[in-house]
Design a protein around this motif. Structure first.
Motif, PDB file in Angstrom:
ATOM      1  N   GLY A  51       0.811  -1.203   0.000  1.00 21.34           N
ATOM      2  CA  GLY A  51       0.000   0.000   0.000  1.00 21.34           C
ATOM      3  C   GLY A  51       0.846   1.255   0.000  1.00 21.34           C
ATOM      4  O   GLY A  51       1.759   1.398   0.812  1.00 21.34           O
ATOM      5  N   PRO A  85      -3.701   3.459  -1.976  1.00 26.31           N
ATOM      6  CA  PRO A  85      -3.497   2.331  -2.888  1.00 26.31           C
ATOM      7  C   PRO A  85      -2.092   2.355  -3.464  1.00 26.31           C
ATOM      8  O   PRO A  85      -1.457   3.414  -3.580  1.00 26.31           O
ATOM      9  N   SER A 109      -3.826 -10.623  -6.366  1.00 27.89           N
ATOM     10  CA  SER A 109      -4.413  -9.600  -5.510  1.00 27.89           C
ATOM     11  C   SER A 109      -4.708 -10.217  -4.144  1.00 27.89           C
ATOM     12  O   SER A 109      -5.702 -10.925  -3.957  1.00 27.89           O
ATOM     13  N   ASP A 114      -4.660  -3.113  -2.145  1.00 29.38           N
ATOM     14  CA  ASP A 114      -5.361  -2.150  -3.000  1.00 29.38           C
ATOM     15  C   ASP A 114      -4.349  -1.675  -4.037  1.00 29.38           C
ATOM     16  O   ASP A 114      -3.407  -0.946  -3.705  1.00 29.38           O
ATOM     17  N   GLY A 145      -8.102  -8.727  -2.747  1.00 27.65           N
ATOM     18  CA  GLY A 145      -8.057  -7.309  -2.441  1.00 27.65           C
ATOM     19  C   GLY A 145      -8.752  -6.527  -3.538  1.00 27.65           C
ATOM     20  O   GLY A 145      -9.474  -7.091  -4.376  1.00 27.65           O
ATOM     21  N   THR A 146      -8.550  -5.214  -3.536  1.00 31.69           N
ATOM     22  CA  THR A 146      -9.086  -4.369  -4.608  1.00 31.69           C
ATOM     23  C   THR A 146      -8.036  -4.245  -5.697  1.00 31.69           C
ATOM     24  O   THR A 146      -6.881  -3.908  -5.430  1.00 31.69           O
ATOM     25  N   GLY A 170     -13.404  -2.840  -3.565  1.00 28.21           N
ATOM     26  CA  GLY A 170     -13.449  -1.451  -3.996  1.00 28.21           C
ATOM     27  C   GLY A 170     -13.975  -1.262  -5.399  1.00 28.21           C
ATOM     28  O   GLY A 170     -14.039  -0.133  -5.896  1.00 28.21           O
TER      29      GLY A 170
END
Length: 250
Positions: A51, A85, A109, A114, A145-146, A170
């Motif tokens: 991140g 992100p 992911s 993100d 994840g996103t 997301g």
């Protein structure tokens, strides 16, 4: 602390690599290749992207050069201390009569991550390209994840493909529904660009139940696929590549 890193590759027609610059977690290695290609392998030197990280790879294939870029292992998008992100940008140019095979391993992911990934490709009118992207949504037994990815390709300055995909918590609703992934956790794209397709375009068709070939408005073809796992996805895309490559010898 978030990372900022940009690796660079420049390939010449004589097989040379006048620029091969690693940075941070992006370690570039010249590796042995079969046939006429110069080969560069991306080796992950540390865990990334986390991140808040900002990573990039810039690649220039000069006129007449032939370059193969792959990676030693899958890339894991991981959660980090920053709430921002992560970003991973790939910027590619291919000159006249240049050929690029961009074949990295999968992007995974990881739950809680993100990532925004952007790939931009500029092609000369006589350039050829094979580009593969594979997204694995979560490690075994975990939700993803996103992940938001965008692939933009221009040929001779004109748009050839501009596609955005979004998955995970997301992403807009419906990404896991029957019209998109239908419960699958692996998805991928294979893009082939070759002037030979102008004379013999690819026919739109299904490849079994989970993949399709689509001709683009230009000398190109796009294969899209979904699969239950990374191994099944790779098999689908490899089968598609072997069936399409003889039309345009890339």
């Amino acid at each position: 602390m978030s990372l900022r890193a940009t690796a660079r590759i420049v390939a010449d027609a004589d097989g040379g690599l006048p620029v091969l610059v690693s940075d941070g977690p992006l370690a570039l290695r010249r590796t042995r290749a079969a046939g006429p290609y110069t080969r560069v392998t991306v080796v992950g030197a540390m865990s990334a992207p986390l991140g808040g990280d900002r990573l990039a790879i810039e690649t220039e294939v000069r006129d007449g050069a032939r370059l193969l870029v792959d990676s030693a292992a899958a890339t894991l998008a991981l959660p980090g201390r920053s709430a921002e992100p992560a970003a991973y940008d790939v910027r590619i140019t291919v000159g006249a009569e240049g050929v690029l095979r961009w074949l990295p391993e999968q992007l995974v992911s990881v739950h809680g991550s993100d990532l925004r990934m952007r790939t931009v490709v500029e092609l000369a009118p006589t350039a050829r390209l094979v580009l593969r992207e594979e997204q694995i949504l979560g490690r075994h037994g975990e939700p993803p994840g996103t992940l938001i990815t965008r692939l933009t390709v221009r040929r001779a300055g004109s748009p050839l493909l501009d596609q955005e995909l979004a998955f995970g918590p997301g992403a807009p609703g419906g990404w896991d529904g029957g019209a998109v992934l239908a419960g699958h956790r692996a998805t991928g794209q294979l893009l082939l660009v070759d002037p030979a397709f102008a004379e013999k375009p690819v026919e739109a068709r299904l490849l079994g139940e989970n993949a399709a070939v689509t001709p683009l408005a230009g000398p190109a073809a796009l294969v899209t696929a979904v699969a239950p796992d990374a191994l099944a996805l790779r098999r689908l895309l490899d089968t598609a590549l072997s069936g399409l490559a003889p039309v345009g010898p890339v």
